[in-house]
Design an enzyme around this catalytic site. Sequence first.
Site, PDB file in Angstrom:
ATOM      1  N   GLY A 127      14.587  17.693  68.454  1.00 29.74           N
ATOM      2  CA  GLY A 127      15.910  17.072  67.863  1.00 29.74           C
ATOM      3  C   GLY A 127      15.814  16.313  65.963  1.00 29.74           C
ATOM      4  O   GLY A 127      14.949  16.637  65.935  1.00 29.74           O
ATOM      5  N   LYS A 182      27.586   6.051  75.701  1.00 31.82           N
ATOM      6  CA  LYS A 182      26.099   4.724  75.281  1.00 31.82           C
ATOM      7  C   LYS A 182      26.428   3.642  76.948  1.00 31.82           C
ATOM      8  O   LYS A 182      25.425   3.582  77.465  1.00 31.82           O
ATOM      9  CB  LYS A 182      26.290   4.746  74.526  1.00 31.82           C
ATOM     10  CG  LYS A 182      25.948   5.741  72.918  1.00 31.82           C
ATOM     11  CD  LYS A 182      25.605   5.160  71.601  1.00 31.82           C
ATOM     12  CE  LYS A 182      25.078   6.663  71.015  1.00 31.82           C
ATOM     13  NZ  LYS A 182      24.841   6.272  69.910  1.00 31.82           N
ATOM     14  N   GLY A 236      14.309  13.136  67.322  1.00 34.15           N
ATOM     15  CA  GLY A 236      14.087  13.585  68.686  1.00 34.15           C
ATOM     16  C   GLY A 236      12.300  13.589  68.112  1.00 34.15           C
ATOM     17  O   GLY A 236      10.892  13.807  68.237  1.00 34.15           O
TER      18      GLY A 236
END
Length: 320
Positions: free
Chosen positions: A13, A145, A16
Amino acid sequence: MENSKVLVVGGTGYIGRRIVRASLAHGHRTFILMRPEIGLNIDKLQLLLSFKAQGALLVEASMEDHRSLVAAVKQVDVVVSAISGRHFLLQIKLVEAIKEAGNIKLLKTTVTMKCRAAFLPSEFGIDPARMGHALEPGRITFDEKMEIRRAIEEASIPHTYVSANCFAAFFVPNLSQMRTLLPPKEKVHVYGDGNVKVIFMDEDDVATYTIKSIDDPRALNKTIYLRPPENILSQNELIAKWEKLSGEVLERIPIPSDEFLASMEEGTDITNQMAVGHFHHIFYEGCSTNFDIGEDGEEASLLYPEVRCTRMEDYMKRYL
């Protein structure tokens, strides 16, 4: 202390892939979770193979296969997740795998006293713990989150949260204009008076700080805030830097808070509604800078002064 064995989830990603590169550059034995469906995406598959050529190890596992996740986690010391926003809640499966694997949780109780963060969940933006007032529908990202955080802490998994604020590519060259990633040509919309301070971060620097924190006992069970002083800028200061670099003077069009919020009601595009809410919190409220870091947090540039952050004027130069 020997370098960690790091598993990156979401390693192809946007952030990432940078975390993978930073992990390899810092000498960690780097594992990348390779999902079965990746074989149908030629670009991501080629990226994984390029990481393999650089020394990364590809670990086949599925978020839908608990046993494979446990087996992947058992090979490493640290899990860093860079899962995209659409899939935040999949990290519950990672928490369950880490808890069952047991090896990561026990790192803090072994005689070697390895002070490592075991899990760094995918956050990298505004600290969700400070966004309980966030507007709908955008608040869902902060709520999800926080749900992951609660699961981590209830499982007693050692952790570090990284608050990276605003990724430069999405906010800097476009002078924080919505619906474009390119610099404006003649005019620029200014949020309010344009003087609210915002923190902008080069994405590679985000990855560097993230990897720096995994072996640092000072980061254990804390939030690491990325706040390099040189990158704390108002929108007006950002515009001025671009005007100096480009030699162009842009017409500044101020947008009052109520007018900006009213644009949230235009149409039914939920992505636009979420973006308006986030922009309002950032550029009108100053949610990235309007608080002091408490005892549960640390400031990355103070912990790691050796990291030379990319300044936003240098980041902009590639767009000239």
